[in-house]
Design an enzyme around this catalytic site. Structure first.
Site, PDB file in Angstrom:
ATOM      1  CB  CYS A 154     -40.589 -20.245 -85.608  1.00  0.00           C
ATOM      2  SG  CYS A 154     -39.625 -21.201 -86.660  1.00  0.00           S
TER       3      CYS A 154
ATOM      4  CE  LYS B  48     -42.644 -16.670 -80.586  1.00  0.00           C
ATOM      5  NZ  LYS B  48     -42.763 -18.040 -81.088  1.00  0.00           N
TER       6      LYS B  48
ATOM      7  CD  GLU C 189     -54.826 -24.493 -81.309  1.00  0.00           C
ATOM      8  OE1 GLU C 189     -56.016 -24.159 -81.237  1.00  0.00           O
ATOM      9  OE2 GLU C 189     -53.919 -23.680 -81.556  1.00  0.00           O
TER      10      GLU C 189
ATOM     11  CD  GLU D 152     -43.640 -30.944 -90.505  1.00  0.00           C
ATOM     12  OE1 GLU D 152     -43.058 -30.248 -89.659  1.00  0.00           O
ATOM     13  OE2 GLU D 152     -44.798 -30.715 -90.896  1.00  0.00           O
TER      14      GLU D 152
ATOM     15  CB  SER E 259     -43.539 -26.894 -90.326  1.00  0.00           C
ATOM     16  OG  SER E 259     -43.122 -27.637 -89.207  1.00  0.00           O
TER      17      SER E 259
ATOM     18  CD  GLU F  79     -39.634 -25.940 -89.329  1.00  0.00           C
ATOM     19  OE1 GLU F  79     -40.669 -25.506 -88.826  1.00  0.00           O
ATOM     20  OE2 GLU F  79     -38.629 -25.230 -89.530  1.00  0.00           O
TER      21      GLU F  79
ATOM     22  CD  GLU G 145     -46.448 -19.445 -80.471  1.00  0.00           C
ATOM     23  OE1 GLU G 145     -45.575 -18.934 -79.749  1.00  0.00           O
ATOM     24  OE2 GLU G 145     -46.166 -20.078 -81.492  1.00  0.00           O
TER      25      GLU G 145
ATOM     26  CB  CYS H 249     -37.138 -12.738 -83.748  1.00  0.00           C
ATOM     27  SG  CYS H 249     -38.038 -14.174 -84.299  1.00  0.00           S
TER      28      CYS H 249
END
Ligand code: FES
Length: 592
Positions: A305, A364, A372, A282, A325, A279, A367, A522
């Protein structure tokens, strides 16, 4: 102005505007509550907190009634006690009595209230019609049969997260809490953050459990089962075993996982460090494209994230997709590398590897099921357990958690730095990124006592800081004298504010923005032990920074296992293999 009153004949002085409930707390008097939740709100709907106020025509709900000068309150008169008892009995009359089979058994506020009030039987018949259970999402289950209409989930979804997926529907005795048009949660605008499950006082909303799937994998001798634990788990898991919030249990957690039968105990911290490298590069590449090559580049760049934040962005702000990102979250980077890099290194057929994540977050679970997330050629992460689920598994396994010796994570995917620890809290990803970007760009080492970036720490909803680059190394000379402006938001209603600022032209000129879906980041995730107040958040954050401060390595680029993975496998940051395995793309989600 100070207000004087008496509660149960005890004189008390509190500021004007204080509720009777809070005034009673000041003098050590506990009034039972149910719909009221600190930091979320008081809908005043359950009537469990009724008290007698001299001169008032009816009993008053103490959670919403403000104190008055000279007020005389009695919380324990016969009439107040019986009224509160009746409120609880009426709730119980509409509630299934299957406590033993309920996920919230022994952690249910209704059960506790009934016990504290001495209710052993209910005088009213159960007449409620059986309602369907909604298990349509990978993350959450809603069981309206257990709902007591306290509306905590409605408040947290609307006011704290700014999503507004849940609301009261129908009227009178038919009232239920549901999605806008009564559609399944999977068809509603729900980001699956699970904050509703953390405030539900009963078992009406809870995480979709992966415990049986994980036991099955552990019992299968043909499977090689590896586990990763997110940075925030270590600061909260102890609470499942009665430890105080803010007790770090990293070593005991590792031993518990090993004794449960995991073949390797790794760490999501490893890929948190890797995220900083990818990142960070990037961001620097985007800045170079904008400043040197004068290209049209999407800035500010946003972190990626937090899957609840990504869902929110895909629903509400798809126009900023180019600004996000492309880095996968550390969880997903880990899964992709476990079934490629680790499989190759150990000579294990990736089809026999099962990747289990322990995450503070219900999103999560969603996710890892995104289309993907299979760049290894397999589903990169097979199962996600929340902190609460891991707590239950450790108990099921019969482990005496509090007396376990400390263990250490396995190499190489268990090696990490303090920068990865602080991913667990709001501002942590940004601080970790700044530690690395500063050293890479200037070639100078930050002093160990100068690593914390105070303006972006703490629980303020929106935070920002500026950083001017000087004496840059030749590769990054174009940044000489440039002032980078970064911002941090946590909780989706704050994310909305920052997105609106960017959509309105990014007047402050931000270059990089960290967004975490859950309040506090988190450590306050939807899968964490119950209940998460601001005091609990602060205690967990303190523990996380302590963990960071005791590390010999505190910057992601110092992690030798990261240097090794680039050398042996990935090549270079943002290289071909990184793009294949560590980066992703996003889609606009339709709002129905
Ligand atoms: Fe006061 Fe529910 S706690 S009305």
């Amino acid at each position: 102005m100070a207000v004087n009153l008496t509660i149960n004949r005890v004189p008390v002085t509190v500021p004007e505007g204080t509720t009777i409930l809070d005034a009673a707390k000041e003098v050590g008097i506990k009034i039972p509550t149910l719909c009221h939740l600190e930091g979320v709100g008081s809908p005043g709907s359950c009537r469990v907190c009724l008290v007698e106020v001299q001169g008032a025509r009816t009993l008053q709900p103490s959670c919403v009634t403000k104190v008055g000068q000279g007020m005389v309150v009695c919380t324990n008169s016969k009439i107040a006690r019986e009224a509160r008892q009746l409120s609880v009995e009426l709730l119980l009359a509409n509630h299934p009595w299957d406590c033993n089979a309920c996920v919230r058994n022994n952690k249910c506020e209704l059960q506790t209230l009934a016990s504290e009030m001495g209710i052993t039987e209910v005088r009213f018949p159960y007449t409620k019609e059986q309602l369907p259970i909604d298990d349509s999402t990978p993350a959450l289950i809603r069981d309206n049969n257990k709902c007591i209409l306290c509306r905590r989930c409605v408040s947290v979804c609307q006011d704290v997260q700014g999503v507004g997926s849940l609301a009261p529907r129908l009227r009178g005795f038919d009232t239920i809490i549901g999605t806008g048009a009564g559609e399944k949660l999977s068809d509603a605008v729900c980001v699956q953050c699970g904050q509703c499950s953390t405030v539900c006082p009963v078992g009406a909303i809870y995480e979709k459990d992966a415990i049986e799937d994980v036991w099955k994998a552990l019992d299968d001798p043909t499977k090689h089962v590896v586990v990763q634990t997110a940075p925030a788990i270590r600061a909260a898991l102890g609470e499942c075993f009665g430890l105080k919030p803010g007790t770090c249990v990293t070593g005991k957690m590792v031993t518990a996982l090993r004794r449960m039968g995991f073949d390797k105990v790794f760490d999501t911290n490893f890929t948190a460090d890797l995220t900083i490298i990818e990142e960070g590069h990037e961001l620097l590449t985007r800045l170079k494209d904008a400043l040197v090559d004068k290209k049209e580049v999407a800035l500010p760049m946003f972190t990626s994230c937090s899957p609840g934040w990504i869902n929110f962005m895909e629903y509400f702000y798809p126009e900023i997709i180019p600004n996000i990102s492309t880095c996968k979250s550390p969880q997903q980077m880990f899964g992709a590398l476990a079934k490629t890099y680790y499989a190759q290194k150990e000579g294990i057929d990736p089809k026999n590897i099962v990747v289990v994540s322990v995450m503070p977050c219900t999103a999560k679970k969603f996710e890892c099921s995104r289309d993907e997330m299979n760049s290894s050629g397999f589903k990169d992460v097979d199962f996600v357990l929340t902190t609460r689920e891991l707590g239950r598994m450790i108990t099921e396994a019969g482990l005496d958690f509090l007396n376990l010796p400390d263990g250490e994570q396995d190499s190489p995917m268990g090696m990490s730095t303090g920068a990865a620890d602080i991913f667990a809290n709001t501002g942590g990803v940004m601080e970790a990124a700044i530690r690395t970007v500063y050293e890479v760009v200037t070639g100078r080492q930050l002093p160990m006592d100068g690593l914390h970036i105070k303006p972006i720490q703490g629980l303020k909803g929106l935070k920002e800081v500026s950083l001017t680059f000087t004496d840059c190394v030749p590769d990054w000379k174009f940044l000489e004298g440039v002032t980078a402006k970064v911002a941090v938001a946590h909780g989706l209603s704050n994310a909305r504010k920052i997105c609106d600022i960017v959509a309105a032209g990014n007047k402050p000129g931000y270059h990089f923005i960290e967004v975490m879906c859950c309040p506090g980041g988190c450590i306050g995730g939807g899968g964490q032990p119950l209940f998460t107040t601001d005091e609990v958040r602060k205690a967990r954050i303190k523990a996380i920074y302590k963990e960071d401060e005791h590390r010999p390595m505190r910057k992601s680029h110092e992690n030798p296992a990261i240097t090794q993975i680039y050398k042996e496998f990935l090549g270079k940051p943002l290289g071909h293999k990184s793009h294949e395995l560590l980066h992703t793309h996003y889609h606009k989600k339709e709002k129905k």
